[in-house]
Design an enzyme around this catalytic site. Sequence first.
Site, PDB file in Angstrom:
ATOM      1  N   LYS A  70       0.820  -1.224   0.000  1.00  0.00           N
ATOM      2  CA  LYS A  70       0.000   0.000   0.000  1.00  0.00           C
ATOM      3  C   LYS A  70       0.852   1.272   0.000  1.00  0.00           C
ATOM      4  O   LYS A  70       0.344   2.343  -0.272  1.00  0.00           O
ATOM      5  CB  LYS A  70      -1.008   0.001   1.159  1.00  0.00           C
ATOM      6  CG  LYS A  70      -0.454   0.177   2.537  1.00  0.00           C
ATOM      7  CD  LYS A  70      -1.590   0.384   3.534  1.00  0.00           C
ATOM      8  CE  LYS A  70      -1.023   0.524   4.935  1.00  0.00           C
ATOM      9  NZ  LYS A  70      -2.060   0.783   5.923  1.00  0.00           N
ATOM     10  N   ASP A  71       2.162   1.149   0.288  1.00  0.00           N
ATOM     11  CA  ASP A  71       3.055   2.316   0.228  1.00  0.00           C
ATOM     12  C   ASP A  71       3.586   2.569  -1.180  1.00  0.00           C
ATOM     13  O   ASP A  71       4.219   3.595  -1.426  1.00  0.00           O
ATOM     14  CB  ASP A  71       4.270   2.130   1.150  1.00  0.00           C
ATOM     15  CG  ASP A  71       3.889   2.180   2.624  1.00  0.00           C
ATOM     16  OD1 ASP A  71       2.820   2.742   2.938  1.00  0.00           O
ATOM     17  OD2 ASP A  71       4.655   1.651   3.457  1.00  0.00           O
ATOM     18  N   ARG A 121      -8.750   8.042   4.495  1.00  0.00           N
ATOM     19  CA  ARG A 121      -9.703   7.004   4.116  1.00  0.00           C
ATOM     20  C   ARG A 121     -10.451   6.467   5.335  1.00  0.00           C
ATOM     21  O   ARG A 121     -11.676   6.343   5.331  1.00  0.00           O
ATOM     22  CB  ARG A 121      -8.933   5.863   3.422  1.00  0.00           C
ATOM     23  CG  ARG A 121      -9.730   4.601   3.150  1.00  0.00           C
ATOM     24  CD  ARG A 121      -8.815   3.474   2.695  1.00  0.00           C
ATOM     25  NE  ARG A 121      -7.785   3.154   3.683  1.00  0.00           N
ATOM     26  CZ  ARG A 121      -7.996   2.407   4.767  1.00  0.00           C
ATOM     27  NH1 ARG A 121      -9.186   1.897   5.012  1.00  0.00           N
ATOM     28  NH2 ARG A 121      -7.007   2.167   5.607  1.00  0.00           N
ATOM     29  N   ARG A 122      -9.707   6.153   6.405  1.00  0.00           N
ATOM     30  CA  ARG A 122     -10.355   5.636   7.619  1.00  0.00           C
ATOM     31  C   ARG A 122     -11.237   6.706   8.243  1.00  0.00           C
ATOM     32  O   ARG A 122     -12.379   6.448   8.615  1.00  0.00           O
ATOM     33  CB  ARG A 122      -9.292   5.185   8.625  1.00  0.00           C
ATOM     34  CG  ARG A 122      -8.541   3.939   8.200  1.00  0.00           C
ATOM     35  CD  ARG A 122      -7.358   3.633   9.120  1.00  0.00           C
ATOM     36  NE  ARG A 122      -6.614   2.470   8.637  1.00  0.00           N
ATOM     37  CZ  ARG A 122      -5.300   2.295   8.818  1.00  0.00           C
ATOM     38  NH1 ARG A 122      -4.593   3.207   9.456  1.00  0.00           N
ATOM     39  NH2 ARG A 122      -4.708   1.221   8.350  1.00  0.00           N
ATOM     40  N   ARG A 139       0.708  10.247  14.166  1.00  0.00           N
ATOM     41  CA  ARG A 139       1.776   9.767  13.292  1.00  0.00           C
ATOM     42  C   ARG A 139       2.790   8.988  14.109  1.00  0.00           C
ATOM     43  O   ARG A 139       2.734   8.917  15.308  1.00  0.00           O
ATOM     44  CB  ARG A 139       2.482  10.955  12.604  1.00  0.00           C
ATOM     45  CG  ARG A 139       1.719  11.618  11.472  1.00  0.00           C
ATOM     46  CD  ARG A 139       1.618  10.794  10.196  1.00  0.00           C
ATOM     47  NE  ARG A 139       2.825  10.056   9.833  1.00  0.00           N
ATOM     48  CZ  ARG A 139       3.839  10.554   9.186  1.00  0.00           C
ATOM     49  NH1 ARG A 139       3.859  11.810   8.797  1.00  0.00           N
ATOM     50  NH2 ARG A 139       4.879   9.802   8.886  1.00  0.00           N
ATOM     51  N   ARG A 145       2.929   4.898  18.054  1.00  0.00           N
ATOM     52  CA  ARG A 145       1.494   5.155  18.155  1.00  0.00           C
ATOM     53  C   ARG A 145       0.883   4.443  19.354  1.00  0.00           C
ATOM     54  O   ARG A 145       0.059   5.004  20.067  1.00  0.00           O
ATOM     55  CB  ARG A 145       0.778   4.701  16.879  1.00  0.00           C
ATOM     56  CG  ARG A 145       1.121   5.581  15.699  1.00  0.00           C
ATOM     57  CD  ARG A 145       0.215   5.265  14.539  1.00  0.00           C
ATOM     58  NE  ARG A 145       0.907   5.540  13.283  1.00  0.00           N
ATOM     59  CZ  ARG A 145       0.340   5.493  12.103  1.00  0.00           C
ATOM     60  NH1 ARG A 145      -0.928   5.176  12.000  1.00  0.00           N
ATOM     61  NH2 ARG A 145       1.018   5.754  11.018  1.00  0.00           N
ATOM     62  N   CYS A 233      -2.330   9.208  -1.286  1.00  0.00           N
ATOM     63  CA  CYS A 233      -2.456   9.442   0.159  1.00  0.00           C
ATOM     64  C   CYS A 233      -3.375  10.607   0.482  1.00  0.00           C
ATOM     65  O   CYS A 233      -3.943  10.685   1.555  1.00  0.00           O
ATOM     66  CB  CYS A 233      -1.087   9.798   0.732  1.00  0.00           C
ATOM     67  SG  CYS A 233      -0.337   8.437   1.578  1.00  0.00           S
TER      68      CYS A 233
END
Length: 333
Positions: A70-71, A121-122, A139, A145, A233
């Site tokens: 996904k990156d 997105r979330r 971040r 986190r 992104c």
Amino acid sequence: LARIQTDSVVEMLRELYPDLRIEIAVAMSTTGDKILDTALSKIGEKSLFTKELENALERNEVDLVVHSLKDLPTSLPPGFTIGAVCKRENPLDAVVFHPKNCGKTLSLLPEKSVIGTSSLRRAAQLKKKFPQLEFRDIRGNLNTRLKKLDEKEDFSAIILAAAGLKRMGWENRIGQLLSPEDCLYAVGQGALAVEVRAKDQEILNMVSALHDADTVLRCIAERAFMKRLEGGCSVPVAVNTMLKDGQLYLTGAVYSLDGSDSLKETMQTSVNYPQQNEDGPNDDVQHVGITAKNVPGQAQEAAENLGVELATLLLSKGAKHILSVARQLNDAR
């Protein structure tokens, strides 16, 4: 996490090629790892987590680089390709709760509880579903986190990819898995990609044994969808895919930043094609950056077309407007 992911790929290669000598280059940090005080969606660099690693590939300092798929941008720089997409881990998003909220779910949290996520997105999907909650950027790597969540009172919960938590051995922290009905996932989420030099036939042949055909087809469709939408992104684009009985199903959606405006559709296609011997001038066809000789070419084409067609359908219904407004608002934040 990057190290654990790299180690897992090296392990698979060692099992396949016991005589192979593999050295892991010292962990390298990337732009995305260094800029920790800015929301990912604001940095505006497409190859946030990949550029430094590609420089090392180009200079022949390393022969392969392991990424979270996904990156990786949907268009890779010339000279590079994704030579393997490994079997996908659970692609869903997970909620990790502050210890004081242990045993709860998002819907049971008190009103105005603050949820941490750096993903537009979330946030877009969950704001719509849980309007009583507040969403704030968080971040840092996974360790950072979780530390921020546990040691301070700033967040009631944070949203992370289930795959990363599982790979780190922290599955026990998952308090709630978000179903695709709650939250569609990111393109390529949960899959590891091995990036190589496109012309390095020897390395390409070696890593291609790691391809998982189902994951390859699902991720080609997802990446083609994203590419056609020109998503990245900085806009909320989400997917869900399933392969069943030779049919590939793709659900794709775009959202406004607050989730109030959205478009979501599902399409399917048959990917039931035999493997043909495709040696010859055509043997290095890339589909959205992926080279997978051992997956039937027609199936890859069908998967890519599915992604493009679904995106085209959403664009015909006004997706471009939703995404450009989201992009402008995000830039202005």
